[in-house]
Design a protein around this motif. Structure first.
Motif, PDB file in Angstrom:
ATOM      1  N   ILE A  10       0.874  -1.178   0.000  1.00 57.07           N
ATOM      2  CA  ILE A  10       0.000   0.000   0.000  1.00 57.07           C
ATOM      3  C   ILE A  10       0.905   1.219   0.000  1.00 57.07           C
ATOM      4  O   ILE A  10       1.693   1.408   0.932  1.00 57.07           O
ATOM      5  N   VAL A  11       0.801   2.050  -1.051  1.00 57.91           N
ATOM      6  CA  VAL A  11       1.692   3.201  -1.199  1.00 57.91           C
ATOM      7  C   VAL A  11       0.870   4.478  -1.284  1.00 57.91           C
ATOM      8  O   VAL A  11       0.064   4.649  -2.200  1.00 57.91           O
ATOM      9  N   ASP A  12       1.077   5.359  -0.326  1.00 56.49           N
ATOM     10  CA  ASP A  12       0.418   6.664  -0.325  1.00 56.49           C
ATOM     11  C   ASP A  12       1.209   7.569   0.600  1.00 56.49           C
ATOM     12  O   ASP A  12       1.643   7.118   1.663  1.00 56.49           O
ATOM     13  N   ASP A  13       1.409   8.808   0.204  1.00 58.60           N
ATOM     14  CA  ASP A  13       2.152   9.734   1.057  1.00 58.60           C
ATOM     15  C   ASP A  13       1.355  10.154   2.283  1.00 58.60           C
ATOM     16  O   ASP A  13       1.910  10.661   3.243  1.00 58.60           O
ATOM     17  N   SER A  14       0.069   9.896   2.280  1.00 55.15           N
ATOM     18  CA  SER A  14      -0.795  10.217   3.417  1.00 55.15           C
ATOM     19  C   SER A  14      -0.984   8.983   4.302  1.00 55.15           C
ATOM     20  O   SER A  14      -1.508   7.957   3.850  1.00 55.15           O
ATOM     21  N   LYS A  15      -0.549   9.074   5.543  1.00 53.25           N
ATOM     22  CA  LYS A  15      -0.735   7.978   6.500  1.00 53.25           C
ATOM     23  C   LYS A  15      -2.225   7.670   6.657  1.00 53.25           C
ATOM     24  O   LYS A  15      -2.626   6.509   6.717  1.00 53.25           O
ATOM     25  N   LEU A  16      -3.050   8.711   6.683  1.00 52.94           N
ATOM     26  CA  LEU A  16      -4.493   8.525   6.802  1.00 52.94           C
ATOM     27  C   LEU A  16      -5.043   7.722   5.624  1.00 52.94           C
ATOM     28  O   LEU A  16      -5.876   6.826   5.803  1.00 52.94           O
ATOM     29  N   ALA A  17      -4.584   8.025   4.423  1.00 54.02           N
ATOM     30  CA  ALA A  17      -5.039   7.295   3.229  1.00 54.02           C
ATOM     31  C   ALA A  17      -4.590   5.834   3.292  1.00 54.02           C
ATOM     32  O   ALA A  17      -5.359   4.929   2.931  1.00 54.02           O
ATOM     33  N   ARG A  18      -3.351   5.589   3.751  1.00 50.17           N
ATOM     34  CA  ARG A  18      -2.878   4.198   3.891  1.00 50.17           C
ATOM     35  C   ARG A  18      -3.739   3.459   4.912  1.00 50.17           C
ATOM     36  O   ARG A  18      -4.086   2.292   4.721  1.00 50.17           O
ATOM     37  N   MET A  19      -4.095   4.143   5.984  1.00 50.52           N
ATOM     38  CA  MET A  19      -4.946   3.536   7.008  1.00 50.52           C
ATOM     39  C   MET A  19      -6.335   3.217   6.444  1.00 50.52           C
ATOM     40  O   MET A  19      -6.913   2.171   6.767  1.00 50.52           O
ATOM     41  N   VAL A  34       2.078  -4.372   3.543  1.00 51.28           N
ATOM     42  CA  VAL A  34       3.384  -3.731   3.545  1.00 51.28           C
ATOM     43  C   VAL A  34       3.120  -2.300   3.101  1.00 51.28           C
ATOM     44  O   VAL A  34       2.502  -2.088   2.053  1.00 51.28           O
ATOM     45  N   GLU A  35       3.554  -1.317   3.873  1.00 48.58           N
ATOM     46  CA  GLU A  35       3.236   0.074   3.563  1.00 48.58           C
ATOM     47  C   GLU A  35       4.475   0.863   3.179  1.00 48.58           C
ATOM     48  O   GLU A  35       5.578   0.582   3.648  1.00 48.58           O
ATOM     49  N   ALA A  36       4.258   1.851   2.322  1.00 49.79           N
ATOM     50  CA  ALA A  36       5.315   2.776   1.912  1.00 49.79           C
ATOM     51  C   ALA A  36       4.692   4.151   1.722  1.00 49.79           C
ATOM     52  O   ALA A  36       3.538   4.268   1.305  1.00 49.79           O
ATOM     53  N   ALA A  37       5.474   5.195   2.030  1.00 51.41           N
ATOM     54  CA  ALA A  37       4.975   6.567   1.948  1.00 51.41           C
ATOM     55  C   ALA A  37       5.305   7.254   0.628  1.00 51.41           C
ATOM     56  O   ALA A  37       4.786   8.333   0.353  1.00 51.41           O
ATOM     57  N   ASN A  38       6.162   6.634  -0.195  1.00 52.99           N
ATOM     58  CA  ASN A  38       6.518   7.240  -1.480  1.00 52.99           C
ATOM     59  C   ASN A  38       7.084   6.176  -2.408  1.00 52.99           C
ATOM     60  O   ASN A  38       7.243   5.013  -2.009  1.00 52.99           O
ATOM     61  N   ALA A  39       7.388   6.583  -3.632  1.00 51.57           N
ATOM     62  CA  ALA A  39       7.858   5.634  -4.643  1.00 51.57           C
ATOM     63  C   ALA A  39       9.186   4.994  -4.253  1.00 51.57           C
ATOM     64  O   ALA A  39       9.388   3.791  -4.458  1.00 51.57           O
ATOM     65  N   ASN A  43      -1.087  10.716  -6.912  1.00 48.95           N
ATOM     66  CA  ASN A  43      -0.344  11.948  -6.626  1.00 48.95           C
ATOM     67  C   ASN A  43       0.514  11.775  -5.383  1.00 48.95           C
ATOM     68  O   ASN A  43      -0.018  11.638  -4.281  1.00 48.95           O
ATOM     69  N   MET A  44       1.827  11.769  -5.595  1.00 49.21           N
ATOM     70  CA  MET A  44       2.770  11.685  -4.489  1.00 49.21           C
ATOM     71  C   MET A  44       3.938  12.611  -4.784  1.00 49.21           C
ATOM     72  O   MET A  44       4.247  12.862  -5.953  1.00 49.21           O
TER      73      MET A  44
END
Length: 127
Positions: free
Chosen positions: A7-16, A32-37, A57-58
């Motif tokens: 799950i990749v999103d710069d927003s922690k809230l969006a990943r949640m 498995v989470e990531a905040a950017n590419a 959009n990241m």
């Protein structure tokens, strides 16, 4: 069968939010989470991930650039790109890149449809 989903999103809230919907659909899957590419490519290289849900959009490289990188790293991996931008051009570009477009806010039905399709692809690749 349990799968690993990136799950990749710069927003922690969006990943949640994605994780919450995923938990309702497939509680046994490993997230498995990531905040950017950059983090996503690193995680995909070090962990056996089976499929991914990417933000469009990241900062840095966007979801489309990440689709290309992940396909190069793991050809055939099912990928979805999520975005609140539903413009026809964006949806078309995501499809042309070989990914599935999912609209934000992400619904359980939309994620379930992508996951069902992804599982079919993954199972077919095993045979």
């Amino acid at each position: 069968m349990s799968y690993r989903i990136l799950i990749v999103d710069d927003s922690k809230l969006a990943r949640m939010a994605v994780a919450k919907v995923l938990g309702a659909v497939h509680p046994d899957w490993v997230r498995v989470e990531a905040a950017n590419a950059d983090e996503a490519v690193a995680r995909a290289g070090e962990t056996a991930v089976d499929l991914a849900v990417l933000d469009f959009n990241m900062p840095g490289r966007d979801g489309l650039a990440l689709v290309a990188e992940l396909h190069a790293l793991k050809p055939g991996m099912p990928l979805a790109v999520i975005s609140a931008n539903h413009q026809t051009e964006i949806v078309q570009r995501v499809g042309e890149a070989g990914a599935t477009f999912l609209a934000k806010p992400l619904t359980e039905a939309a994620l379930r449809s992508f996951l069902d399709s992804a599982v079919k692809r993954l199972e077919a690749a095993k045979t």
